[in-house]
Design a protein around this motif. Structure first.
Motif: not given
Length: 261
Positions: A21-22, A71-72, A78-79, A250-251
Motif C-alpha cells: 500500500v504505502l 482499490e483492494a 464494489g465501487p 470513502a469511494s
C-alpha cells in the motif's frame, strides 16, 4: 494480484494478506506523524485509545482513503465504500508502555500477563447486517511472528456467528474481553499473516482471528480500518446500543444513507 484474483481469494479464504500500500515516503511520513502522537499522548494511551482519529487528523484520513488500499476494498465490495471506523493498535515491547507489572526475579514480564488478542469475530462487536464488514490492518511496523502478527483460520468466515464468552486469560486487548470458546477453535489450522511495514491485510468480519503477545523488543503498530458497502446497515440492539459517528464516504456514492443518523 489482479482484482479478480483478490476477490476470489477473499471469498474463498476470508482474507488476503501481504498487499503493498504505502510507498517508502508515505510510510516514513505516517511513522513520523504517529511518533508525534506517541509523544503527545504517551504510549499507554496510543496502545489502544486512538479511536476514529481519521476525523481529527488529515494524515490518518489520507491513509484510510489511500487509492491503492481502496482499490483492494472495491475489488471485494464494489465501487461504493463507507469508512466505518478506525483505530491504531500497538503492542509495545515487553519492557515498554502497556506491559504488565514485572513480578519475576529477573525483571521480565510473564508471558501470560502480556497484551494479546483472543480468538474472536469482528461481527460480534459491530452490530452490522445486510452486507460485509471488511477489516484492514495497515502496518506501520513490520508485523511478524515474534511481535504478535495477526493469525487467522481460513474459511471460518463461512461458519456464521460463533458463541463468545468472557476470556479466561489476563491481558486480552478486546474492549469487552470476550473470546470464542477453545473447543470451537481449530487452532491447528491457524495461518500467520506476517506483514512488512507499508503492507496490509484484509479480513472478513466473520473470520476467526487472533494475535499473540509481542515477545520481541520491537513495537508492532498498525492502523485498523473497517469498511462496509452502503447497503449494509446497523442493527438496532436495545441491549447494546451502538453509535456510528465516524462514518465517512470513502469511494463512490451512498444511495442508502443507513448511517446518516
Amino acid at each position: 494480484m489482479s482484482a479478480q484474483k483478490l476477490q476470489d481469494t477473499y471469498n474463498q479464504q476470508g482474507y488476503v494478506s501481504g498487499l503493498p500500500v504505502l510507498s517508502p515516503a508515505e510510510l516514513s511520513d505516517a511513522r513520523q506523524a504517529f511518533s508525534a502522537l506517541e509523544e503527545e499522548f504517551g504510549k499507554e494511551y496510543t496502545q489502544y485509545s486512538l479511536h476514529n482519529v481519521h476525523l481529527q487528523y488529515q494524515w490518518v484520513m489520507a491513509l484510510a482513503k489511500n487509492p491503492r488500499l481502496l482499490e483492494a476494498i472495491k475489488s471485494v465490495v464494489g465501487p461504493d465504500v463507507l469508512l466505518l471506523d478506525s483505530r491504531f493498535i500497538c503492542k509495545y515491547p515487553t519492557s515498554g508502555a502497556g506491559a504488565a507489572t514485572t513480578d519475576q526475579a529477573d525483571g521480565t514480564v510473564p508471558e501470560h500477563q502480556l497484551p494479546y488478542v483472543a480468538w474472536h469475530q469482528d461481527m460480534r462487536y459491530w452490530g452490522i447486517d445486510g452486507g460485509p464488514v471488511l477489516s484492514v490492518w495497515l502496518a506501520l511496523d513490520d508485523s511478524l511472528e515474534d511481535n504478535g502478527a495477526l493469525k487467522v483460520i481460513p474459511g471460518t468466515h463461512r461458519s456464521g456467528m460463533l458463541p463468545h464468552e468472557l476470556a479466561k486469560r489476563h491481558g486480552n486487548m478486546l474492549s469487552v474481553n470476550q473470546e470464542i470458546p477453545e473447543h470451537l477453535v481449530d487452532s491447528g489450522k491457524a495461518v500467520l499473516c506476517p506483514l512488512l511495514a507499508g503492507q496490509m491485510s484484509i479480513h472478513d468480519g466473520f473470520l476467526v482471528h487472533a494475535s499473540d503477545p509481542n515477545m520481541s523488543q520491537r513495537r508492532r503498530c498498525g492502523l485498523v480500518i473497517r469498511y462496509v458497502p452502503p447497503f449494509a446497515y446497523p442493527i438496532h440492539d436495545l441491549d447494546r446500543p451502538r453509535k456510528f459517528n465516524a462514518v465517512v464516504l470513502a469511494s463512490g456514492t451512498d444511495q442508502f444513507n443507513h448511517f446518516s443518523s
